[in-house]
Design a protein around this motif. Structure first.
Motif, PDB file in Angstrom:
ATOM      1  N   LYS A  22      -7.271  -2.699  -3.074  1.00 25.04           N
ATOM      2  CA  LYS A  22      -8.076  -3.288  -3.973  1.00 25.04           C
ATOM      3  C   LYS A  22      -7.122  -4.248  -4.902  1.00 25.04           C
ATOM      4  O   LYS A  22      -7.884  -5.045  -5.396  1.00 25.04           O
ATOM      5  CB  LYS A  22      -8.780  -2.374  -4.804  1.00 25.04           C
ATOM      6  CG  LYS A  22      -9.755  -1.611  -3.879  1.00 25.04           C
ATOM      7  CD  LYS A  22     -10.530  -0.589  -4.857  1.00 25.04           C
ATOM      8  CE  LYS A  22     -11.693  -0.093  -3.983  1.00 25.04           C
ATOM      9  NZ  LYS A  22     -12.471   1.252  -4.769  1.00 25.04           N
ATOM     10  N   LEU A  23      -5.878  -3.813  -5.069  1.00 23.10           N
ATOM     11  CA  LEU A  23      -5.100  -4.729  -6.088  1.00 23.10           C
ATOM     12  C   LEU A  23      -4.020  -5.669  -5.301  1.00 23.10           C
ATOM     13  O   LEU A  23      -3.065  -6.089  -6.045  1.00 23.10           O
ATOM     14  CB  LEU A  23      -4.286  -3.775  -7.101  1.00 23.10           C
ATOM     15  CG  LEU A  23      -5.523  -2.673  -7.682  1.00 23.10           C
ATOM     16  CD1 LEU A  23      -4.592  -1.870  -8.722  1.00 23.10           C
ATOM     17  CD2 LEU A  23      -6.466  -3.476  -8.527  1.00 23.10           C
ATOM     18  N   SER A  24      -4.067  -5.842  -4.196  1.00 21.14           N
ATOM     19  CA  SER A  24      -3.146  -6.652  -3.403  1.00 21.14           C
ATOM     20  C   SER A  24      -2.674  -7.919  -3.993  1.00 21.14           C
ATOM     21  O   SER A  24      -1.772  -8.518  -4.134  1.00 21.14           O
ATOM     22  CB  SER A  24      -3.527  -6.705  -2.003  1.00 21.14           C
ATOM     23  OG  SER A  24      -3.806  -5.409  -1.358  1.00 21.14           O
TER      24      SER A  24
ATOM     25  N   GLU B  37      -5.819   2.827  -6.078  1.00 17.46           N
ATOM     26  CA  GLU B  37      -6.755   1.446  -5.773  1.00 17.46           C
ATOM     27  C   GLU B  37      -5.549   0.587  -4.988  1.00 17.46           C
ATOM     28  O   GLU B  37      -5.928  -0.407  -4.284  1.00 17.46           O
ATOM     29  CB  GLU B  37      -6.782   0.861  -7.262  1.00 17.46           C
ATOM     30  CG  GLU B  37      -8.188   1.341  -8.124  1.00 17.46           C
ATOM     31  CD  GLU B  37      -8.434   0.770  -9.317  1.00 17.46           C
ATOM     32  OE1 GLU B  37      -8.081  -0.230  -9.608  1.00 17.46           O
ATOM     33  OE2 GLU B  37      -9.451   1.334  -9.792  1.00 17.46           O
TER      34      GLU B  37
ATOM     35  N   ARG C  29       0.852  -1.199   0.013  1.00 14.05           N
ATOM     36  CA  ARG C  29      -0.062   0.139   0.110  1.00 14.05           C
ATOM     37  C   ARG C  29       0.925   1.105   0.025  1.00 14.05           C
ATOM     38  O   ARG C  29       0.595   2.331  -0.654  1.00 14.05           O
ATOM     39  CB  ARG C  29      -0.950  -0.101   1.311  1.00 14.05           C
ATOM     40  CG  ARG C  29      -2.077  -1.224   0.958  1.00 14.05           C
ATOM     41  CD  ARG C  29      -3.168  -0.856   2.256  1.00 14.05           C
ATOM     42  NE  ARG C  29      -3.983  -2.141   2.161  1.00 14.05           N
ATOM     43  CZ  ARG C  29      -5.260  -1.951   2.673  1.00 14.05           C
ATOM     44  NH1 ARG C  29      -5.706  -0.705   3.207  1.00 14.05           N
ATOM     45  NH2 ARG C  29      -6.041  -3.054   2.707  1.00 14.05           N
TER      46      ARG C  29
ATOM     47  N   GLU D 262      -5.944   1.443  -1.400  1.00  9.41           N
ATOM     48  CA  GLU D 262      -7.046   1.063  -0.557  1.00  9.41           C
ATOM     49  C   GLU D 262      -7.006  -0.377  -0.452  1.00  9.41           C
ATOM     50  O   GLU D 262      -8.054  -1.095   0.150  1.00  9.41           O
ATOM     51  CB  GLU D 262      -8.256   1.514  -1.542  1.00  9.41           C
ATOM     52  CG  GLU D 262      -8.353   2.865  -1.545  1.00  9.41           C
ATOM     53  CD  GLU D 262      -9.659   3.433  -2.628  1.00  9.41           C
ATOM     54  OE1 GLU D 262     -10.147   2.472  -3.240  1.00  9.41           O
ATOM     55  OE2 GLU D 262      -9.775   4.530  -2.839  1.00  9.41           O
TER      56      GLU D 262
ATOM     57  N   ARG E 115      -3.129  -1.114 -15.022  1.00 11.52           N
ATOM     58  CA  ARG E 115      -4.404  -0.712 -14.661  1.00 11.52           C
ATOM     59  C   ARG E 115      -5.004   0.761 -15.243  1.00 11.52           C
ATOM     60  O   ARG E 115      -6.226   0.855 -15.434  1.00 11.52           O
ATOM     61  CB  ARG E 115      -4.509  -0.587 -13.239  1.00 11.52           C
ATOM     62  CG  ARG E 115      -5.890  -0.291 -12.359  1.00 11.52           C
ATOM     63  CD  ARG E 115      -6.998  -1.200 -12.734  1.00 11.52           C
ATOM     64  NE  ARG E 115      -8.215  -0.620 -12.309  1.00 11.52           N
ATOM     65  CZ  ARG E 115      -9.281  -0.689 -13.034  1.00 11.52           C
ATOM     66  NH1 ARG E 115      -9.378  -1.029 -14.308  1.00 11.52           N
ATOM     67  NH2 ARG E 115     -10.572   0.031 -12.423  1.00 11.52           N
TER      68      ARG E 115
END
Length: 458
Positions: A81-83, A76, A43, A79, A110
């Motif tokens: 969302k893409l981990s 993203e 992150r 947040e 992305r």
């Protein structure tokens, strides 16, 4: 599978993966532990890429359109969302280049998806503009560890300190025997004993704050070897200002970029502070474990909350499982800290090449300490009860109350009284009165336990 290209050529990449060829090479090259980089680290990578895009736009090096796309994709990542698109193992290239390229590729793909134009954003030319893995990854290390310290460990230690403080206040009136060398000593109150634990936790919080301060210098701006090649002179200070504003932590550009990339002394210092906190928590956990031992063949001054059956064969047994948990956390963290010390030695020439492992060790330490302290407060300390009768019984049986007689009869006579009482199974009062060393009224005042818990007057 789809075909992606990087500077080394073509590479087959899963269709649904946002990463590209460089990341796929790392996935194939490093099937080591199955542990990806810590979530907080990923992150923070997004946080830096977002800030870099904004600054590159303000410096006229990146178009507003590209900057907006990069920042949306980086958001993203921030947040979480893409981990799932960050598969690179902890045990990878020591500079963390694979993780930096992982972020660059994920953001580029992305962002291009958002734009509806394949290849609209380039991972190196656009996302990595003015940056190198050699300054970005040390920067991510500092930011992510500082955020974990601030947001996870500090609140957890605060909760444990507050729980111990509440018990210290509740136990303030209970006089008990002190112990040094695991042997009887002079009395104190159970509240005083717990106040020592409160102070240890307060100092642990101060150590966390000091660790955050240690991590405030960022390597960004040094690029490859610390010289700042390909980076605008205003890039690093502006990125640091954005990061400081977003995180509430006073991040700033490193005073010396060569040290910031070649050495990891700051990380070693933070590991040492975490090891100190681990030692402190272990001391508290061990004391509570010993004070609650029994319930009939031990000290049994404290009663533990029952959290689970203590034995598969002995019915009704309650074990100090939360203390045992925290002790193991302490041992683990101290081992991780020693690993960081070893990593800190491997800063050869202009770059330390153990940064992913350092990141793993620091994040793992912070997470385990935070979870351990929080659970220990909730499932152990907050439910602790004192056995006042047992505290009083052990105190009244102790021969170390004789210490209070030193001002009246002297050390040598007091030692003789204690030895006779032990040898003949008598009380201190019986021996002193039997020898005519003190009158009964003065003796009672001298042996009043509560008076022994504070300095005496002239």
């Amino acid at each position: 599978m789809r075909t992606e290209k990087d500077s080394m050529g073509e590479m087959a990449v899963p269709d649904d993966a946002l990463w590209g060829a460089s990341t796929q090479r790392a996935v194939l090259n490093f099937p080591i532990s199955g542990r990806p980089m810590p979530e907080g680290f990923i992150r923070s990578l997004g946080l830096i890429k977002e800030a870099a895009a904004l600054v590159n736009e303000s410096l006229g090096r990146l178009s507003a359109e590209k900057s907006a796309l990069i920042r949306q994709a980086a958001g993203e990542i921030i947040e979480g969302k893409l981990s799932a698109h960050f598969p690179v193992d902890v045990f990878q290239t020591g500079s963390g280049t694979s993780s930096n390229m992982n972020a660059n590729e994920v953001i580029a793909r992305r962002a291009s998806q958002i734009a509806g134009s394949p290849g609209a954003i380039h991972p190196n030319d656009d996302v990595n503009m003015g940056q190198s893995s050699n300054d970005i990854i040390p920067t991510v290390l500092h930011i992510s560890a500082a955020l974990a310290l601030k947001n996870d460990l500090l609140p957890a230690l605060g909760r444990l300190r507050e729980a111990l403080a509440q018990k210290s206040a509740a136990f303030a009136h209970i006089v008990k025997i002190g112990r040094t060398h695991l042997m009887d000593a002079t009395p104190l109150t159970l509240g005083q004993e717990f106040s020592g634990y409160v102070a240890q936790l307060r100092k642990s919080e101060q150590r966390v704050e000091r660790a955050i301060e240690v991590l405030c210098e960022l390597a960004i701006g040094g690029t490859a070897v610390g010289t700042g090649i390909n980076s605008h002179p205003k890039f690093a200070p502006q990125v640091c200002a954005i990061l400081a504003e977003k995180t509430g932590i006073a991040f700033r550009e490193a005073d010396n970029h060569f040290e910031a990339q070649a050495g990891r002394d700051d990380a070693v210092e933070v590991a040492g502070l975490l090891a100190t906190i681990a030692a402190s928590l272990t001391k508290v956990a061990n004391d509570i474990r010993l004070l609650s031992s029994g319930p009939r063949a031990g000290l049994a001054e404290l009663r533990l909350p029952a959290t689970q059956p203590g034995s598969s064969i002995m019915p009704g047994k309650v074990n100090p499982v939360m203390s045992e948990m925290l002790v193991q956390v302490g041992l683990y963290v101290q081992g991780l800290a020693q690993t960081v010390v070893g990593c800190g030695r491997d800063g050869h020439f202009e770059l330390n090449v153990t940064i992913p492992l350092i990141a793993h060790c620091l994040h793992e330490s912070i997470q385990c300490l935070a979870n351990g302290a929080r659970v220990f407060a909730e499932k152990c300390v907050e439910g602790l009860e004192a056995d006042e009768a047992r505290c009083r019984e052990l105190m009244e049986r102790s021969l170390m109350l004789v210490t209070a007689l030193n001002p009246f009869i002297g050390y040598d006579a007091a030692a003789s009284v204690a030895k006779e009482a032990l040898a003949e199974g008598k009380s201190l009062r019986e021996v002193v009165l039997g020898r005519g060393l003190m009158d009964a009224e003065t003796l009672e005042r001298a042996l009043e336990p509560l008076a022994m818990t504070r300095p005496s007057g002239d």
